[in-house]
Design an enzyme around this catalytic site. Structure first.
Site, PDB file in Angstrom:
ATOM      1  N   CYS A  83      39.146  -9.226   1.798  1.00  0.00           N
ATOM      2  CA  CYS A  83      38.442 -10.219   0.977  1.00  0.00           C
ATOM      3  C   CYS A  83      38.762 -10.101  -0.511  1.00  0.00           C
ATOM      4  O   CYS A  83      39.100 -11.088  -1.163  1.00  0.00           O
ATOM      5  CB  CYS A  83      36.940 -10.172   1.232  1.00  0.00           C
ATOM      6  SG  CYS A  83      36.105  -8.635   0.784  1.00  0.00           S
ATOM      7  N   HIS A 133      31.152  -8.316   0.423  1.00  0.00           N
ATOM      8  CA  HIS A 133      32.133  -9.330   0.802  1.00  0.00           C
ATOM      9  C   HIS A 133      32.216 -10.352  -0.310  1.00  0.00           C
ATOM     10  O   HIS A 133      31.217 -10.680  -0.946  1.00  0.00           O
ATOM     11  CB  HIS A 133      31.723  -9.993   2.121  1.00  0.00           C
ATOM     12  CG  HIS A 133      32.738 -10.970   2.629  1.00  0.00           C
ATOM     13  ND1 HIS A 133      34.031 -10.614   2.942  1.00  0.00           N
ATOM     14  CD2 HIS A 133      32.656 -12.300   2.855  1.00  0.00           C
ATOM     15  CE1 HIS A 133      34.693 -11.690   3.360  1.00  0.00           C
ATOM     16  NE2 HIS A 133      33.886 -12.721   3.307  1.00  0.00           N
ATOM     17  N   HIS A 145      37.855 -17.388   2.285  1.00  0.00           N
ATOM     18  CA  HIS A 145      37.720 -15.930   2.299  1.00  0.00           C
ATOM     19  C   HIS A 145      38.558 -15.333   3.413  1.00  0.00           C
ATOM     20  O   HIS A 145      39.021 -16.025   4.309  1.00  0.00           O
ATOM     21  CB  HIS A 145      36.251 -15.522   2.460  1.00  0.00           C
ATOM     22  CG  HIS A 145      35.665 -15.860   3.795  1.00  0.00           C
ATOM     23  ND1 HIS A 145      34.827 -15.017   4.469  1.00  0.00           N
ATOM     24  CD2 HIS A 145      35.790 -16.939   4.602  1.00  0.00           C
ATOM     25  CE1 HIS A 145      34.460 -15.562   5.625  1.00  0.00           C
ATOM     26  NE2 HIS A 145      35.035 -16.729   5.714  1.00  0.00           N
TER      27      HIS A 145
END
Length: 175
Positions: A83, A133, A145
């Site tokens: 990420c 994240h 993402h």
């Protein structure tokens, strides 16, 4: 001791994110329309920061071009991304050096009111009790993402319950 090793390996394998076994109903598995015009973002429509060619627009476009690239823990190239590696790559492509980890991105970004997110802003999600994240806002309620091991870079609707409930901060990285 053995269970600690197993948990550590499991944590590494999932990388910086975890997704539920049942994807949210609003999941988008194909690319969204390219960001080719000024994106509508609250009351900031038409401002110079939202305009085509702005750093945020370039970052969002570069990130969107990576849809379909496999997730790779520690990855920060088109052969595989995690990420924060995706964020680092997209910003580097726009000529902006940003931190490489989710926690460092959190510290380097300034908080933005959710309704004022612009393309290129970073979205932080609380996974397992901590912001772990990060994704890139594309505009029009979509973000991109690198989700987790076994998945590919994809776009999602920010208003899907799974992501909406875990979004803890919108951040802006100033060049």
């Amino acid at each position: 001791m053995r269970w600690m090793v197993v948990l550590t390996i499991a944590g590494i394998a999932t990388g910086c994110a975890w997704e539920s076994e049942n994807p949210p109903a609003g999941r988008v598995s194909s690319p969204v329309e390219p960001v080719t015009e000024t994106v509508r973002t609250g009351d900031n429509v038409g401002s110079g920061q939202d305009a085509v060619g702005s750093v945020g627009w370039i970052v969002a476009s570069i990130a969107q071009e990576q849809i379909g690239v496999p997730y790779r823990f520690g990855g920060s190239t088109p052969s595989g991304f995690d990420c924060s590696g995706l964020v680092h790559y997209a910003y580097a492509g726009a000529g902006v050096d940003v931190p490489r980890t989710t926690s460092a991105l959190w510290q380097a970004s300034s908080t933005v009111v959710r309704g004022e997110a612009r393309p290129g802003d970073v979205l932080f999600f609380d996974i397992d009790g901590k912001p772990s994240h990060v994704g890139i806002y594309l505009g029009e309620g979509f973000f991109v993402h690198a989700p987790s091991t076994g998945k590919r870079v994809n776009s999602q609707r920010l208003d899907s319950s799974w992501y909406r409930d875990r979004l803890v901060r919108v951040g802006r990285l100033t060049p």
